[in-house]
Design a protein around this motif. Structure first.
Motif, PDB file in Angstrom:
ATOM      1  N   ALA A 298       0.827  -1.205   0.000  1.00 16.32           N
ATOM      2  CA  ALA A 298       0.000   0.000   0.000  1.00 16.32           C
ATOM      3  C   ALA A 298       0.862   1.255   0.000  1.00 16.32           C
ATOM      4  O   ALA A 298       0.534   2.264  -0.648  1.00 16.32           O
ATOM      5  CB  ALA A 298      -0.937  -0.008   1.212  1.00 16.32           C
ATOM      6  N   GLY A 299       1.987   1.212   0.716  1.00 16.79           N
ATOM      7  CA  GLY A 299       2.899   2.345   0.715  1.00 16.79           C
ATOM      8  C   GLY A 299       3.469   2.624  -0.666  1.00 16.79           C
ATOM      9  O   GLY A 299       3.571   3.779  -1.095  1.00 16.79           O
ATOM     10  N   ALA A 300       3.823   1.555  -1.396  1.00 21.78           N
ATOM     11  CA  ALA A 300       4.325   1.726  -2.756  1.00 21.78           C
ATOM     12  C   ALA A 300       3.256   2.309  -3.667  1.00 21.78           C
ATOM     13  O   ALA A 300       3.525   3.199  -4.492  1.00 21.78           O
ATOM     14  CB  ALA A 300       4.810   0.383  -3.302  1.00 21.78           C
ATOM     15  N   ALA A 301       2.026   1.810  -3.527  1.00 25.91           N
ATOM     16  CA  ALA A 301       0.922   2.315  -4.349  1.00 25.91           C
ATOM     17  C   ALA A 301       0.649   3.783  -4.053  1.00 25.91           C
ATOM     18  O   ALA A 301       0.423   4.584  -4.965  1.00 25.91           O
ATOM     19  CB  ALA A 301      -0.330   1.480  -4.096  1.00 25.91           C
ATOM     20  N   LEU A 302       0.671   4.148  -2.771  1.00 23.51           N
ATOM     21  CA  LEU A 302       0.432   5.534  -2.391  1.00 23.51           C
ATOM     22  C   LEU A 302       1.529   6.445  -2.920  1.00 23.51           C
ATOM     23  O   LEU A 302       1.255   7.556  -3.414  1.00 23.51           O
ATOM     24  CB  LEU A 302       0.343   5.641  -0.867  1.00 23.51           C
ATOM     25  N   THR A 320      14.154  -2.772  -8.095  1.00 23.36           N
ATOM     26  CA  THR A 320      13.259  -3.137  -6.990  1.00 23.36           C
ATOM     27  C   THR A 320      12.817  -4.594  -7.095  1.00 23.36           C
ATOM     28  O   THR A 320      12.647  -5.272  -6.073  1.00 23.36           O
ATOM     29  CB  THR A 320      12.033  -2.210  -6.956  1.00 23.36           C
ATOM     30  N   ALA A 321      12.641  -5.110  -8.320  1.00 21.04           N
ATOM     31  CA  ALA A 321      12.300  -6.524  -8.479  1.00 21.04           C
ATOM     32  C   ALA A 321      13.435  -7.411  -7.974  1.00 21.04           C
ATOM     33  O   ALA A 321      13.198  -8.417  -7.297  1.00 21.04           O
ATOM     34  CB  ALA A 321      11.989  -6.834  -9.943  1.00 21.04           C
ATOM     35  N   PHE A 322      14.672  -7.026  -8.278  1.00 22.55           N
ATOM     36  CA  PHE A 322      15.821  -7.819  -7.841  1.00 22.55           C
ATOM     37  C   PHE A 322      16.014  -7.736  -6.329  1.00 22.55           C
ATOM     38  O   PHE A 322      16.207  -8.749  -5.652  1.00 22.55           O
ATOM     39  CB  PHE A 322      17.085  -7.344  -8.559  1.00 22.55           C
ATOM     40  N   VAL A 323      15.955  -6.509  -5.784  1.00 25.45           N
ATOM     41  CA  VAL A 323      16.168  -6.333  -4.347  1.00 25.45           C
ATOM     42  C   VAL A 323      15.057  -7.005  -3.543  1.00 25.45           C
ATOM     43  O   VAL A 323      15.296  -7.630  -2.507  1.00 25.45           O
ATOM     44  CB  VAL A 323      16.269  -4.831  -4.000  1.00 25.45           C
ATOM     45  N   GLY A 352       5.616  -4.195  -4.804  1.00 31.88           N
ATOM     46  CA  GLY A 352       4.490  -3.353  -5.198  1.00 31.88           C
ATOM     47  C   GLY A 352       4.915  -2.245  -6.147  1.00 31.88           C
ATOM     48  O   GLY A 352       4.229  -1.962  -7.139  1.00 31.88           O
ATOM     49  N   LEU A 353       6.057  -1.617  -5.873  1.00 30.06           N
ATOM     50  CA  LEU A 353       6.547  -0.556  -6.749  1.00 30.06           C
ATOM     51  C   LEU A 353       6.949  -1.122  -8.108  1.00 30.06           C
ATOM     52  O   LEU A 353       6.625  -0.551  -9.158  1.00 30.06           O
ATOM     53  CB  LEU A 353       7.741   0.147  -6.096  1.00 30.06           C
ATOM     54  N   ALA A 354       7.642  -2.276  -8.100  1.00 31.85           N
ATOM     55  CA  ALA A 354       8.044  -2.897  -9.364  1.00 31.85           C
ATOM     56  C   ALA A 354       6.827  -3.281 -10.196  1.00 31.85           C
ATOM     57  O   ALA A 354       6.785  -3.055 -11.409  1.00 31.85           O
ATOM     58  CB  ALA A 354       8.916  -4.122  -9.094  1.00 31.85           C
TER      59      ALA A 354
END
Length: 433
Positions: A298-302, A320-323, A352-354
């Motif tokens: 939710a934080g990434a979406a916000l 971000t996908a790798f980390v 979520g961000l990725a």
């Protein structure tokens, strides 16, 4: 039904655009309805008294999704995503309300529930590609990243709201009341969808050197010119798959999506249940871990919904996908619920961000004439193919334990990020300003 006018208004932020908010409201109502429907279906299946029948009812809906999802993308491109979404939401409302009436009059049977699950899965195979193809038709390209953030927030909020609503409805009036509530929510989305204003499809670029090379200046394959005779649905499907394969950005994006989902879904769903049992954390501990993941997502979406655009989106998505993959491996090694919940929040934030950036890149890269088919392929990995990985995950954990399985899953996810970093077109991809 009147046909709404095309949108030609100046660009405005998505969270202030009434057209986007109508779509978001309809999407949220449908997602809450989905959550309630699946909970009510599970309880109705459990009341048949057959454990094997219950498992069959819950699993059978994925079959038509797997078989028909790509065809749903063809329909979205042929008839327009708005029409397909309206038709499928109306069909879901009628189907679920019909089941609610049936269960109010008679006891549930496995045969009836299996039939409804198959029909619902069939309609879902049409709904999911179409609803994903709508954002580029209702807003400007520069707002698509923000819309992906809003959509992710709506999805998270729907899960939080839908599960308690379904539980209260089942406890109060049984599965029939919960199904009636889900049907009403599907129906409530229809007035909002009917008021959507749709942008016209832009003309494909088919002139000059780009046309001679078979690609537009931005590396995409132009839409084919209209023919005297309409091509078959199979021709459309094959053409869409060929378009993705030849596209400089969409082909790599689909590989990243497939690898990320294959490595992510098993450990974070079925695997988390088995991990909590092995560590003695119980259902409460698993709840805290899921809450941590949901909070991070939710934080990434916000962040994306507020910021609207992330510079160097392709690079950020791959990193971000790798980390985030390292967090998946770490989940199986931590000794306490608190630490596991913190790591889950980190995984939710990065994944979520990725995922949101990946969705925005898909929608801004695809020619709108192909967007339904492109969305159906990306959705196929998430909703149709991935549930089939659950038995494999369960069997692997039974043989080798959670540690090795989580490590392999993390490696699969991380491979998606590494692949993206290795491909110049994806690493340098940017979102429109």
């Amino acid at each position: 039904m009147t046909v709404t006018a095309a949108v030609e208004a100046p660009e405005r932020p998505a969270h202030r655009d009434p057209n986007v908010l109508r779509w978001l409201g309809a999407y949220t109502a449908s997602m809450i309805g989905d959550s309630i429907y699946f909970m009510a279906l599970a309880w109705a299946a459990a009341r048949t008294g057959s454990a094997s029948g219950t498992g069959l009812v819950l699993a059978v809906g994925s079959i038509p999704r797997a078989l028909l999802m790509l065809g749903g993308g063809v329909l979205a491109d042929r008839f327009g995503p708005r029409r397909v979404v309206i038709g499928s939401d109306a069909a879901r409302a009628l189907l679920v309300l019909g089941l609610a009436a049936t269960l109010a009059l008679t006891a549930p049977t496995v045969g009836v529930l299996v039939g409804v699950a198959l029909l619902f899965g069939t309609v879902d195979a049409l709904f999911l590609p179409a609803v994903g193809a709508l954002p580029p038709r209702i807003s400007a390209p520069g707002q698509l990243a923000r819309i992906q953030g809003l959509r992710a927030l709506a999805a998270r909020g729907s899960s939080i709201i839908g599960a308690p609503m379904g539980g209260v409805a089942v406890a109060t009036g049984g599965p029939s009341l919960a199904l009636a509530a889900a049907g009403v929510l599907f129906a409530l989305s229809l007035p909002l969808l009917l008021r959507l204003r749709i942008r016209p499809l832009p003309e494909p670029e088919t002139t000059g050197e780009a046309s001679a090379a078979g690609r537009t200046p931005n590396g995409t394959v132009p839409a084919p010119p209209a023919a005297d005779k309409a091509p078959s649905a199979w021709h459309d499907l094959v053409g869409g798959l060929r378009y993705i394969r030849r596209h400089a950005l969409l082909g790599p994006l689909m590989l990243v999506i497939a690898l990320s989902e294959l490595g992510f879904v098993g450990p974070l769903n079925l695997g988390l249940i088995l991990l909590s049992e092995q560590r003695g954390w119980g259902a409460a501990g698993m709840g805290w871990i899921v809450a941590g993941f949901s909070g991070g997502a939710a934080g990434a979406a916000l962040l994306l919904a507020v910021r609207g655009r992330v510079p160097r989106a392709g690079l950020v998505m791959c990193l971000t996908a790798f980390v985030g993959a390292t967090g998946i491996a770490a989940l199986a090694q931590v000794p306490s619920v608190a630490l596991a919940a913190a790591i889950a929040a980190f995984v939710g934030l990065t994944a979520g961000l990725a995922g949101a950036l990946c969705g925005a890149l898909v929608q801004t890269s695809a020619d709108p004439a192909y967007l339904g088919r492109v969305t159906s392929v990306s959705t196929f990995f998430t909703y149709a193919l991935i549930p089939l990985s659950y038995p494999v995950t369960g069997a692997a954990i039974a043989l080798w334990g959670t540690g090795p399985v989580y490590a392999v899953s993390a490696a699969v996810c991380g491979t998606g990020g590494v692949l993206g970093l290795a491909l110049t077109a994806l690493r340098r991809a940017e979102l429109p300003r």
